[in-house]
Design a protein around this motif. Sequence first.
Motif, PDB file in Angstrom:
ATOM      1  N   ILE A  96     -10.479  -8.126  19.776  1.00  0.00           N
ATOM      2  CA  ILE A  96      -9.862  -7.304  20.811  1.00  0.00           C
ATOM      3  C   ILE A  96      -9.027  -6.271  20.069  1.00  0.00           C
ATOM      4  CG2 ILE A  96      -8.321  -7.253  22.801  1.00  0.00           C
ATOM      5  CD1 ILE A  96      -8.846 -10.292  23.096  1.00  0.00           C
ATOM      6  N   ALA A  97      -9.270  -5.003  20.359  1.00  0.00           N
ATOM      7  CA  ALA A  97      -8.538  -3.940  19.674  1.00  0.00           C
ATOM      8  C   ALA A  97      -7.896  -3.010  20.694  1.00  0.00           C
ATOM      9  CB  ALA A  97      -9.479  -3.147  18.778  1.00  0.00           C
ATOM     10  N   ALA A  98      -6.586  -2.852  20.591  1.00  0.00           N
ATOM     11  CA  ALA A  98      -5.893  -1.861  21.409  1.00  0.00           C
ATOM     12  C   ALA A  98      -5.900  -0.556  20.627  1.00  0.00           C
ATOM     13  CB  ALA A  98      -4.453  -2.302  21.672  1.00  0.00           C
ATOM     14  N   CYS A  99      -6.103   0.549  21.350  1.00  0.00           N
ATOM     15  CA  CYS A  99      -6.164   1.830  20.664  1.00  0.00           C
ATOM     16  C   CYS A  99      -5.426   2.901  21.447  1.00  0.00           C
ATOM     17  CB  CYS A  99      -7.615   2.255  20.452  1.00  0.00           C
ATOM     18  SG  CYS A  99      -8.506   2.570  21.989  1.00  0.00           S
ATOM     19  N   GLU A 100      -5.110   3.958  20.719  1.00  0.00           N
ATOM     20  CA  GLU A 100      -4.515   5.148  21.323  1.00  0.00           C
ATOM     21  C   GLU A 100      -5.397   6.323  20.962  1.00  0.00           C
ATOM     22  OE1 GLU A 100      -0.100   6.198  21.625  1.00  0.00           O
ATOM     23  OE2 GLU A 100      -0.802   7.348  19.877  1.00  0.00           O
ATOM     24  N   THR A 101      -5.672   7.159  21.945  1.00  0.00           N
ATOM     25  CA  THR A 101      -6.534   8.315  21.764  1.00  0.00           C
ATOM     26  C   THR A 101      -5.765   9.584  22.114  1.00  0.00           C
ATOM     27  OG1 THR A 101      -8.439   6.980  22.398  1.00  0.00           O
ATOM     28  CG2 THR A 101      -8.724   9.362  22.467  1.00  0.00           C
ATOM     29  N   VAL A 102      -5.922  10.600  21.281  1.00  0.00           N
ATOM     30  CA  VAL A 102      -5.348  11.909  21.574  1.00  0.00           C
ATOM     31  C   VAL A 102      -6.503  12.903  21.637  1.00  0.00           C
ATOM     32  CG1 VAL A 102      -3.737  13.711  20.857  1.00  0.00           C
ATOM     33  CG2 VAL A 102      -3.210  11.310  20.362  1.00  0.00           C
ATOM     34  N   GLU A 103      -6.689  13.494  22.813  1.00  0.00           N
ATOM     35  CA  GLU A 103      -7.754  14.475  23.027  1.00  0.00           C
ATOM     36  C   GLU A 103      -7.157  15.872  23.097  1.00  0.00           C
ATOM     37  OE1 GLU A 103      -9.953  13.395  26.509  1.00  0.00           O
ATOM     38  OE2 GLU A 103     -10.507  11.433  25.696  1.00  0.00           O
ATOM     39  N   ASN A 104      -7.814  16.801  22.400  1.00  0.00           N
ATOM     40  CA  ASN A 104      -7.379  18.205  22.380  1.00  0.00           C
ATOM     41  C   ASN A 104      -5.901  18.350  22.044  1.00  0.00           C
ATOM     42  OD1 ASN A 104      -9.967  19.209  22.942  1.00  0.00           O
ATOM     43  ND2 ASN A 104      -9.664  18.853  25.130  1.00  0.00           N
ATOM     44  N   GLU A 105      -5.409  17.453  21.201  1.00  0.00           N
ATOM     45  CA  GLU A 105      -4.046  17.451  20.665  1.00  0.00           C
ATOM     46  C   GLU A 105      -2.950  17.306  21.712  1.00  0.00           C
ATOM     47  OE1 GLU A 105      -3.430  20.632  17.867  1.00  0.00           O
ATOM     48  OE2 GLU A 105      -5.395  20.305  16.951  1.00  0.00           O
ATOM     49  N   THR A 106      -3.313  17.034  22.971  1.00  0.00           N
ATOM     50  CA  THR A 106      -2.276  16.926  24.000  1.00  0.00           C
ATOM     51  C   THR A 106      -2.431  15.723  24.924  1.00  0.00           C
ATOM     52  OG1 THR A 106      -3.527  18.376  25.476  1.00  0.00           O
ATOM     53  CG2 THR A 106      -1.879  19.436  24.079  1.00  0.00           C
ATOM     54  N   GLU A 107      -3.658  15.329  25.225  1.00  0.00           N
ATOM     55  CA  GLU A 107      -3.893  14.269  26.207  1.00  0.00           C
ATOM     56  C   GLU A 107      -3.917  12.907  25.518  1.00  0.00           C
ATOM     57  OE1 GLU A 107      -7.323  15.227  28.683  1.00  0.00           O
ATOM     58  OE2 GLU A 107      -7.045  17.311  28.041  1.00  0.00           O
ATOM     59  N   VAL A 108      -2.883  12.100  25.758  1.00  0.00           N
ATOM     60  CA  VAL A 108      -2.761  10.792  25.130  1.00  0.00           C
ATOM     61  C   VAL A 108      -3.148   9.704  26.127  1.00  0.00           C
ATOM     62  CG1 VAL A 108      -1.191   9.164  23.989  1.00  0.00           C
ATOM     63  CG2 VAL A 108      -0.894  11.633  23.651  1.00  0.00           C
ATOM     64  N   SER A 109      -3.978   8.787  25.675  1.00  0.00           N
ATOM     65  CA  SER A 109      -4.348   7.643  26.506  1.00  0.00           C
ATOM     66  C   SER A 109      -4.457   6.408  25.623  1.00  0.00           C
ATOM     67  CB  SER A 109      -5.675   7.899  27.239  1.00  0.00           C
ATOM     68  OG  SER A 109      -6.713   8.109  26.313  1.00  0.00           O
ATOM     69  N   ARG A 110      -4.419   5.255  26.256  1.00  0.00           N
ATOM     70  CA  ARG A 110      -4.550   3.989  25.538  1.00  0.00           C
ATOM     71  C   ARG A 110      -5.591   3.130  26.238  1.00  0.00           C
ATOM     72  NH1 ARG A 110       0.536   5.550  24.886  1.00  0.00           N
ATOM     73  NH2 ARG A 110       1.234   4.855  26.909  1.00  0.00           N
TER      74      ARG A 110
END
Length: 146
Positions: A96-110
């Motif tokens: 199980i891996a929790a991750c954080e994603t940053v799209e287009n340098e502004t949109e952060v999601s987990r």
Amino acid sequence: MRTEEKMADEKAIRELIERQFGCLSWSPGVSADWDTFRFDFFPATPLYPAIRPVKQQSVNAFIERLSGLAETKLRSFHEKVLGTEVRVFGNVAVAIAACETVENETEVSRGVEMLLLVKDADQWRIAGQAWDSESDEVKVPSYLWG
């Protein structure tokens, strides 16, 4: 399984997950490392993205979709591991891996990704993967925050 072997397997799986997330990043002028990404999967591995209704994708279809997005509206994409939990039994494992994603340098999601892994010829590879995104109703569990 001896403790040293189990610890080595868990370490190898954590490294595989880190590599997966790392090679799936890109920015203008810097491509994702699709060959490394593809290598960690068995050829027919099913992927189940967070999008509903559920639609199974192949690794190649997933790469094709993201490559297309990288050329149009998703100019940068950076993903990092926040924490993992790994369970090994012989030559099979779940992670199980929790991750954080940053799209287009502004949109952060987990989100959280679940992986089924199989060890073949001393190499751990992904046999199945599904993930979901964090929302107001469903949060990434605190024990996965590293």
